[in-house]
Design an enzyme around this catalytic site. Structure first.
Site, PDB file in Angstrom:
ATOM      1  CG  HIS A 125     -58.914 -16.817   6.561  1.00 24.14           C
ATOM      2  ND1 HIS A 125     -58.440 -16.642   5.273  1.00 24.14           N
ATOM      3  CD2 HIS A 125     -59.598 -17.976   6.559  1.00 24.14           C
ATOM      4  CE1 HIS A 125     -58.849 -17.659   4.525  1.00 24.14           C
ATOM      5  NE2 HIS A 125     -59.552 -18.490   5.286  1.00 24.14           N
ATOM      6  N   GLY A 168     -64.647 -23.384   3.229  1.00 27.17           N
ATOM      7  CA  GLY A 168     -64.884 -22.183   2.427  1.00 27.17           C
ATOM      8  C   GLY A 168     -65.844 -22.481   1.293  1.00 27.17           C
ATOM      9  CD  GLU A 180     -58.399 -22.301   6.457  1.00 29.54           C
ATOM     10  OE1 GLU A 180     -59.433 -22.786   5.994  1.00 29.54           O
ATOM     11  OE2 GLU A 180     -58.091 -21.118   6.301  1.00 29.54           O
ATOM     12  CB  SER A 204     -59.421 -27.973  -1.099  1.00 28.74           C
ATOM     13  OG  SER A 204     -58.910 -26.891  -1.839  1.00 28.74           O
ATOM     14  CG  ASN A 231     -64.370 -18.240   5.771  1.00 31.61           C
ATOM     15  OD1 ASN A 231     -65.005 -17.191   5.718  1.00 31.61           O
ATOM     16  ND2 ASN A 231     -63.055 -18.294   5.570  1.00 31.61           N
TER      17      ASN A 231
END
Ligand code: PGA
Length: 249
Positions: free
Chosen positions: A92, A231, A161, A210, A8
Site C-alpha cells: 500500500h 479507505g 490506487e 477516494s 481498508n
C-alpha cells in the site's frame, strides 16, 4: 465476475469497542448481499475480534516477508491464517512512504501467496501523470510479480490506487473511471508478460482512491473491474453499505 470490495480501515477506529460497533453495523448489511466478496481489513490487533462467515472475509493490511524468528514487530502469513485471515494488502502506498521498497513488496507478495493468502498488490503513480502509462506502475507491477511462480497467480489481485487520488492525500480526489479502464488494460498487459494470458485475463483489478457512494458505480461499471479498495468511506457504515449495494447489483 464477483466484485471484491475491501474495507481498508487503516489505523482506525481508535478503540476495540468502536471497531466492534462499526463491524456490527456493516455485518447487518453484508448478510443481505449477493455477488459481492466483502473483505474487512482492520488493524492487526482487532483481527481476533472478528470471525469470518460466508458473508465476509477478513483481510490484513500488511504481512512479513519472513515466516518466523527474530523479526521484532513483524507478523507472519501463518499467524494471519491462524486468525482466519484470507486476504492481505501488500505494498500500500502509505507503507511504501514508510520505507517499503520494490524488493520488500516482492518478498511480501511471494510470502503471502506461497502460504495460501490472497494478496492484493497495491500500485499507483505518485503524481497525476501526463504520460499515457506511468513508468512507476510498470516498475511496481514487474518488480513485485517477477519470480513469483505462476501457480500462485489465482490468489493474486491488483489494486490500482493512484496516490494523488487517496483521500488522505492533500487535495485527494478520485480518478476517472475512463483512466481506471485504461490503467487496468495496461496492468493486465504487464501481468500477461509475466504470468501469461490465462492468469492475466482472470486477475481481478480493483480501483482505490477516494471511492464513495456516488462514484462507486462508475468504477464498478468499468469493463472487467474486479472491485474496489475503500479507505475513508469504509469507516462510515451508511456510505460503505451503499458502496456494497452498488457492487451487488
Ligand atoms: P481512500 O483510501 O478511500 O480514503 O482514498 C483508499 C486507500 O488508501 O486504500
Amino acid at each position: 465476475m464477483k466484485k471484491t470490495i475491501i474495507a481498508n480501515w487503516k489505523m482506525d477506529p481508535t478503540s476495540a469497542r468502536e471497531a466492534r460497533q462499526l463491524f456490527a453495523q456493516i455485518k447487518n448489511k453484508v448478510r443481505k448481499l449477493r455477488g459481492v466478496e466483502t473483505v474487512i481489513a482492520p488493524p492487526f490487533v482487532y483481527l481476533p475480534l472478528f470471525r469470518p462467515t460466508s458473508h465476509f472475509k477478513l483481510g490484513a493490511q500488511d504481512v512479513s516477508f519472513a515466516s518466523e524468528g527474530a523479526w521484532t514487530g513483524e507478523i507472519s502469513a501463518k499467524m494471519l491464517l491462524d486468525l482466519k485471515v484470507s486476504y492481505v494488502l501488500v505494498g500500500h502506498s502509505e507503507r511504501r512512504e514508510l520505507g517499503e521498497t520494490h524488493n520488500s513488496v516482492h518478498q511480501k507478495l511471494a510470502a503471502a501467496l506461497s502460504k495460501g493468502l490472497r494478496a492484493v498488490l497495491c500500485v499507483g503513480e505518485k503524481e497525476r501523470s501526463r504520460e499515457a502509462f506511468p513508468a512507476l506502475v510498470r516498475e511496481e507491477v514487474k518488480s513485485a510479480l517477477k519470480g513469483v511462480p505462476r501457480r500462485f497467480a489465482a490468489r493474486a489481485l491488483i489494486a490500482y490506487e493512484p496516490v494523488w487520488a487517496i483521500s488522505s492525500h492533500s487535495g485527494g480526489r478520485a480518478d476517472t473511471s475512463q483512466n481506471f479502464f485504461e490503467m487496468s488494460i495496461f496492468i493486465r498487459r504487464l501481468v500477461l508478460d509475466i504470468w501469461g494470458k490465462s492468469a492475466a485475463l482472470k486477475l481481478p483489478i480493483l480501483y482505490g482512491g477516494s471511492v464513495n457512494s456516488k462514484n462507486a458505480a462508475g468504477f464498478l461499471g468499468v469493463k472487467s473491474s474486479g472491485g474496489l479498495l475503500v479507505g475513508q468511506a469504509s469507516l462510515n457504515p451508511g456510505e460503505f453499505s451503499k458502496i456494497l449495494e452498488a457492487a451487488s447489483r
